[in-house]
Design a protein around this motif. Structure first.
Motif, short mmCIF file in Angstrom:
data_model
loop_
_atom_site.label_atom_id
_atom_site.label_comp_id
_atom_site.label_asym_id
_atom_site.label_seq_id
_atom_site.Cartn_x
_atom_site.Cartn_y
_atom_site.Cartn_z
N LEU A 56 0.85 -1.19 0.00
CA LEU A 56 0.00 0.00 0.00
C LEU A 56 0.89 1.24 0.00
O LEU A 56 1.69 1.45 0.91
CB LEU A 56 -0.92 0.01 1.23
CG LEU A 56 -1.93 -1.13 1.37
CD1 LEU A 56 -2.83 -0.88 2.58
CD2 LEU A 56 -2.76 -1.29 0.11
N GLY A 111 -2.75 0.23 -4.39
CA GLY A 111 -2.33 -1.11 -4.05
C GLY A 111 -1.48 -1.68 -5.18
O GLY A 111 -1.96 -1.86 -6.30
N TRP A 135 -7.21 1.87 -2.37
CA TRP A 135 -7.62 1.62 -0.99
C TRP A 135 -7.79 2.93 -0.23
O TRP A 135 -7.10 3.92 -0.50
CB TRP A 135 -6.57 0.79 -0.24
CG TRP A 135 -6.27 -0.55 -0.84
CD1 TRP A 135 -5.52 -0.81 -1.95
CD2 TRP A 135 -6.69 -1.82 -0.33
NE1 TRP A 135 -5.46 -2.16 -2.18
CE2 TRP A 135 -6.17 -2.81 -1.20
CE3 TRP A 135 -7.46 -2.22 0.79
CZ2 TRP A 135 -6.38 -4.17 -1.00
CZ3 TRP A 135 -7.66 -3.57 0.98
CH2 TRP A 135 -7.15 -4.53 0.10
#
Length: 308
Positions: A140, A193, A203
C-alpha cells in the motif's frame, strides 16, 4: 473522508473524558476549626524542632527585605520541578489516546503503540511496508496526485465501479476527493495497491471511530475502516478481493496495536462484495442505514483473526 459507499463486487471491491474529581466524605469534613467556636479552649501547644524552624528561617537582606532561607528555597524549587515533570508525563500520556483502545482489545492485544508521531491517527501507513499474500506481494503506497490521478480517474469512471462508489466524473472532481484526505487531519489515507509492483487497486484506510460512520454503529476507539476498489478488469471475479482484504486487515491489526477491529460497510445489495469480506475473515455484524445506502456492517476482530 472515505466515500459513503464502498463495495467489492465482481467489478469492484470498495471495501469501503474528562473525569471529575471530588473530595471523599472524609476529606470534605476536614477543615480548620470546622466545628470549633471562636472561644474554644481546646488548644495544643506545639513545639517545632530547631531544625524545622531553621528550615523556614527568614533571611534579611541589606535593603530590609525578607526571603526564605536557602534550604527552604532549594526545597521549594525541587518541589516545583518535580510537579512540572509529573504534569508533563500526564499530558504526554493522555495525548496518545491509546489507553481506551487498549482496553477494548481482546486478550491477544499487544501493548499500546508508542509511535514517535502521536499526531498520526493511523500509525504511518506509508511505513507499513509490503505484505505477502497468496496472490503475490501487496504494497500500500499513499496516493500522489500527479502520479496516480489518471489511473484512479479511469477506474472510477468504469460503469461497474460507478454503481457503488459514485465518484464518476472529470479528473478535477476525483482530485478533490483525494486531496481532501491528503490535506486532512490524517484520519483517512488513500493508497494505491501495488501487487508485485503493478498498480491494480485503490484503498482507503481510515479511522472508523472518527468518521461519520461512527454515528451509525457502536464504534470502539481505534476501529480501523477499509475501502477497496479492484481496478484492473483481469483481477476481478476470481477471488483476489478476499485474499487482499484478509492481508490488509491483518496488516492493520499488526501495525496498529491499539486497534481491536477492522470494519467495513459494503452495500447490502452487493452480494459479491459481502462474500469477499466473509472470505477475508470478516463476520457479518448488522445491517445499518447510511445516508446513501443500506450497508452490511462487516467486522474482523483481533480476537478471532486466527479462527476465521
Amino acid at each position: 473522508m472515505p466515500p459513503t459507499d464502498a463495495s467489492a463486487n465482481a467489478g469492484t471491491a470498495p471495501v469501503t473524558d474528562a473525569g471529575t474529581t471530588s473530595l471523599t466524605a472524609h476529606e470534605s469534613r476536614i477543615g480548620p476549626a470546622a466545628d470549633a467556636g471562636a472561644d474554644s479552649e481546646d488548644t495544643l501547644d506545639l513545639h517545632l524542632p530547631d531544625e524545622f524552624v531553621a528550615l523556614f528561617a527568614e533571611d534579611t537582606g541589606a535593603d530590609g527585605s525578607r526571603s526564605l532561607g536557602a534550604t527552604a528555597t532549594a526545597t521549594a524549587t525541587a518541589g516545583q520541578a518535580s510537579a512540572s515533570a509529573t504534569s508533563a508525563v500526564t499530558v504526554e500520556g493522555s495525548g496518545t489516546g491509546s489507553g481506551t483502545g487498549t482496553g477494548a482489545c481482546a486478550p491477544e492485544t499487544p501493548p499500546a503503540s508508542t509511535s514517535p508521531n502521536p499526531d498520526d491517527l493511523l500509525g504511518d501507513v506509508a511505513d507499513w511496508g509490503p505484505v505477502n499474500t497468496p496472490a503475490g506481494a501487496l504494497h500500500l503506497v499513499p496516493v500522489r496526485i500527479e502520479r496516480d490521478l489518471p489511473i484512479i480517474s479511469r477506474w472510477m469512471n468504469d460503469p461497474a465501479v460507478t454503481a457503488f462508489w459514485g465518484l464518476a466524473g472529470p479528473e478535477n472532481a476525483i482530485e478533490e476527493h483525494l486531496r481532501s484526505q491528503l490535506v486532512g487531519d490524517g484520519r483517512s489515507v488513500p493508497c494505491m495497491g501495488l501487487l508485485e509492483g503493478t498498480p491494480m487497486s485503490y484503498w482507503e484506510i481510515y479511522r472508523a471511530d472518527l468518521d461519520p460512520l461512527a454515528r451509525h454503529y457502536p464504534a470502539r476507539p481505534h476501529d480501523t475502516g477499509v475501502h477497496l476498489l479492484i481496478g484492473g478488469i483481469r483481477d476481478r471475479g476470481r477471488g483476489i478481493g478476499g485474499t487482499l482484504l484478509r492481508a490488509v486487515a491483518d496488516l492493520a491489526l499488526d501495525k496498529r496495536p491499539a486497534c481491536a477491529r477492522v470494519v467495513a460497510e459494503p452495500d447490502i445489495r452487493n452480494t459479491p462484495s459481502v462474500a469477499a469480506f466473509l472470505t477475508a475473515g470478516f463476520r457479518f455484524s448488522a445491517e445499518i442505514d447510511l445516508p446513501a445506502k443500506r450497508a452490511a456492517l462487516m467486522i474482523r476482530d483481533r480476537s478471532l483473526r486466527h479462527l476465521l
